[in-house]
Design an enzyme around this catalytic site. Sequence first.
Site, PDB file in Angstrom:
ATOM      1  N   GLU A 106       0.874  -1.248   0.173  1.00 11.68           N
ATOM      2  CA  GLU A 106       0.106  -0.012   0.054  1.00 11.68           C
ATOM      3  C   GLU A 106       0.919   1.246   0.052  1.00 11.68           C
ATOM      4  O   GLU A 106       1.877   1.364   0.564  1.00 11.68           O
ATOM      5  CB  GLU A 106      -0.983  -0.086   1.153  1.00 11.68           C
ATOM      6  CG  GLU A 106      -1.908  -1.169   1.296  1.00 11.68           C
ATOM      7  CD  GLU A 106      -2.806  -1.261   2.473  1.00 11.68           C
ATOM      8  OE1 GLU A 106      -4.117  -1.314   2.165  1.00 11.68           O
ATOM      9  OE2 GLU A 106      -2.236  -1.116   3.769  1.00 11.68           O
ATOM     10  N   CYS A 119       3.505   8.262   0.935  1.00 11.07           N
ATOM     11  CA  CYS A 119       4.234   7.464   1.909  1.00 11.07           C
ATOM     12  C   CYS A 119       4.231   6.123   1.365  1.00 11.07           C
ATOM     13  O   CYS A 119       3.078   5.548   0.902  1.00 11.07           O
ATOM     14  CB  CYS A 119       3.200   7.364   3.090  1.00 11.07           C
ATOM     15  SG  CYS A 119       3.723   6.081   4.450  1.00 11.07           S
ATOM     16  N   CYS A 126       7.266  -6.722   6.606  1.00 10.18           N
ATOM     17  CA  CYS A 126       8.280  -6.147   7.149  1.00 10.18           C
ATOM     18  C   CYS A 126       8.834  -7.312   8.263  1.00 10.18           C
ATOM     19  O   CYS A 126       8.064  -8.029   8.719  1.00 10.18           O
ATOM     20  CB  CYS A 126       7.791  -4.884   8.257  1.00 10.18           C
ATOM     21  SG  CYS A 126       9.427  -4.185   8.872  1.00 10.18           S
ATOM     22  N   CYS A 130       7.929  -5.246  15.164  1.00 11.66           N
ATOM     23  CA  CYS A 130       7.557  -4.166  16.448  1.00 11.66           C
ATOM     24  C   CYS A 130       6.036  -4.805  16.707  1.00 11.66           C
ATOM     25  O   CYS A 130       5.212  -4.777  15.843  1.00 11.66           O
ATOM     26  CB  CYS A 130       7.477  -2.749  16.038  1.00 11.66           C
ATOM     27  SG  CYS A 130       9.084  -2.332  15.385  1.00 11.66           S
ATOM     28  N   CYS A 133       2.878  -2.689  15.583  1.00  8.22           N
ATOM     29  CA  CYS A 133       2.690  -2.230  14.342  1.00  8.22           C
ATOM     30  C   CYS A 133       2.047  -3.301  13.357  1.00  8.22           C
ATOM     31  O   CYS A 133       2.491  -4.713  13.482  1.00  8.22           O
ATOM     32  CB  CYS A 133       4.021  -1.962  13.460  1.00  8.22           C
ATOM     33  SG  CYS A 133       4.045  -1.785  11.767  1.00  8.22           S
ATOM     34  N   CYS A 357      -0.201   5.481  10.024  1.00  7.12           N
ATOM     35  CA  CYS A 357       1.380   4.665  10.460  1.00  7.12           C
ATOM     36  C   CYS A 357       1.045   3.394  11.342  1.00  7.12           C
ATOM     37  O   CYS A 357       0.094   3.458  12.087  1.00  7.12           O
ATOM     38  CB  CYS A 357       1.892   5.577  11.264  1.00  7.12           C
ATOM     39  SG  CYS A 357       3.348   6.610  10.434  1.00  7.12           S
TER      40      CYS A 357
HETATM   41  N1  SAH Z   1      10.227   0.566   9.268  1.00  4.47           N
HETATM   42  C1  SAH Z   1      10.405   1.989   9.321  1.00  4.47           C
HETATM   43  C2  SAH Z   1       9.120   2.647   8.732  1.00  4.47           C
HETATM   44  C3  SAH Z   1       7.894   2.103   9.489  1.00  4.47           C
HETATM   45  S1  SAH Z   1       6.305   3.020   9.438  1.00  4.47           S
HETATM   46  C4  SAH Z   1      10.595   2.402  10.590  1.00  4.47           C
HETATM   47  O1  SAH Z   1      10.085   1.706  11.580  1.00  4.47           O
HETATM   48  O2  SAH Z   1      10.861   3.628  11.076  1.00  4.47           O
HETATM   49  C5  SAH Z   1       6.574   4.714   9.895  1.00  4.47           C
HETATM   50  C6  SAH Z   1       6.368   4.939  11.418  1.00  4.47           C
HETATM   51  O3  SAH Z   1       5.072   4.295  12.167  1.00  4.47           O
HETATM   52  C7  SAH Z   1       7.625   4.218  12.449  1.00  4.47           C
HETATM   53  O4  SAH Z   1       7.917   5.378  13.218  1.00  4.47           O
HETATM   54  C8  SAH Z   1       6.640   3.156  13.158  1.00  4.47           C
HETATM   55  O5  SAH Z   1       7.271   2.864  14.451  1.00  4.47           O
HETATM   56  C9  SAH Z   1       5.413   3.980  13.453  1.00  4.47           C
HETATM   57  N2  SAH Z   1       4.059   3.166  13.750  1.00  4.47           N
HETATM   58  C10 SAH Z   1       4.211   1.762  13.557  1.00  4.47           C
HETATM   59  N3  SAH Z   1       3.057   1.143  13.890  1.00  4.47           N
HETATM   60  C11 SAH Z   1       2.421   2.251  14.538  1.00  4.47           C
HETATM   61  C12 SAH Z   1       1.466   2.545  15.251  1.00  4.47           C
HETATM   62  N4  SAH Z   1       0.372   1.352  15.353  1.00  4.47           N
HETATM   63  N5  SAH Z   1       0.832   3.550  15.614  1.00  4.47           N
HETATM   64  C13 SAH Z   1       1.580   4.874  15.472  1.00  4.47           C
HETATM   65  N6  SAH Z   1       2.762   4.787  14.651  1.00  4.47           N
HETATM   66  C14 SAH Z   1       3.086   3.374  14.323  1.00  4.47           C
END
Ligand code: SAH
Length: 392
Positions: A106, A119, A126, A130, A133, A357
Site C-alpha cells: 500500500e 508514504c 516487514c 514491532c 505495528c 502509520c
Molecule cells: N520501518 C520503518 C518505517 C515504518 S512506518 C520504521 O520503523 O521507521 C513509520 C512509522 O510508523 C514508524 O515510526 C513506526 O514505528 C510507526 N508506527 C508503526 N506502527 C504504529 C502504530 N500502530 N501507531 C503509530 N505509529 C506506528
Amino acid sequence: MTALPLVFDAPRRGKPPRHLADLTREEARAAVADLGQPAFRADQLARHYYRGTTDPAQMTDIPAAARETLREALLPELLTVVRHQTADNGRTRKTLWRLHDGALVESVLMRYPDRATVCISSQAGCGMACPFCATGQAGLTRNLSAAEIIGQAVAAAAAMADGEVAGGPGRLSNVVFMGMGEPLANYARVRATLDALLGTAPYGLGLSQRSVTVSTVGLVPAIRRLTEEGRNVTLAVSLHAPDDELRDTLVPINTRWKVGEVIEAADAYAQRTGRRYSVEYALIRDVNDQPFRADLLGRLLAGKLAHVNLIPLNPTPGSPWDASPLPAQREFVARLRAAGVATTVRDTRGQDIDGACGQLAAADRVEGVPAVALPTPAVEAPVPLGAEADQG
Ligand code: SAH
C-alpha cells in the site's frame, strides 16, 4: 502478544520483469540499443515514465512502430491498482497495489495546503516485528525492487498532476518511506529509489533532498552507510522508548543495536548533513508515555540536532494497546520542550480505513496464499484517513 523473530533476509521470490526504473541511464541506453533503437530513445522513454505516461499512444516523439516494443521491453506494468480508498474529503488516498507475483503493498497520498506527500512501501510486509505495528506483525513477504518502490512515487506524482486528488492539479513535493517495510533492510533498492526521486528529468522526479524522509527502526550499520553516501535526505529514527529495557520489547531490533548506538549513528548523520533528524515516538497508554520517560528522552536528546515527532498510537487488530490520553500526551510534550527538545505531535487522520502509520497490513496477503490474520476494510470508505507521515 507472541514475539515474532527478527527477519533480515527477505525470502527469495521470482524477480519482477526488467524495468527502466531499475536501470542506470547507461544501462537503459544499452538496453534500447539492444532493441535496435537509437540510444536517445531511452531518455524519451524515461521522460514519459517519470511523467506518469506508459500509454504508447501518448509517446508521440517516438515512431509509432517502436513504441510498443520499447514499452513492452522496458515499461512493464509492475504495480496494478487493486483499489483506492479516499478520505479527508478526497485529499487523502490510500492505494492497494498488486505486484507481479501477487504480493500486495500500500501507499498513501496526502495533500496539504502547502505540500503533497506520498508514504511509500519498501518491502511487502516487514521483518522487524514491532508488536504495535500491523505490518510488523504480518512478517516479511519480500523486498520490493527499486522500480516497484519508484513506481509508487511516480503514480503519486501523476495523480497529483492529473488532479486525481481533491483540490485540482498539483505537484508531489514530499516522499516518506513510512509505508510497509524497513527501508534500510532493503538498502540497495532504497538507495536506487533515492537516486530516482532526487534525479532530474528525464531520469527522476526532481524532488529536493529535504523533502524525502527515510524512516528506520535503527539499523545502525545501514545508517552509517547512508551517512557515507553523501545524500542529505531527512532521517527519521523510530525510537518509541528512551531506555533499552522497554525498547527491547517495543522495537525488537534494539536487542542488537541499543538506544545509545542508534542515537550516536543518527547524530553522525546530522553532523554530516547539517540537518536535524526526526525521532519518532508512538505514545502508547501506560507503556511508554510516563513523565519519567519524557524526562529520560529529554535528557537523551537535549542539545542534539534532533526533533521529536510524537505519534498517538494508531490501533491495530489484536493489539491490547491504545493511544495515550490527551493529558498524558500534553504532559509528555511539555516535559520534552522544557528540556529544550523541539517537539511536535503528528496529526493522525483516518485510522478508520487503516491508512495511518503502522496500520498498513496488506502484505500478509499474497494471491493463492491464505491471509495470516489482520482484517482489512472490504469497502471503499469515504471517511478521514491518515498516515500523516510527513516531516514537513
Ligand atoms: N520501518 C520503518 C518505517 C515504518 S512506518 C520504521 O520503523 O521507521 C513509520 C512509522 O510508523 C514508524 O515510526 C513506526 O514505528 C510507526 N508506527 C508503526 N506502527 C504504529 C502504530 N500502530 N501507531 C503509530 N505509529 C506506528
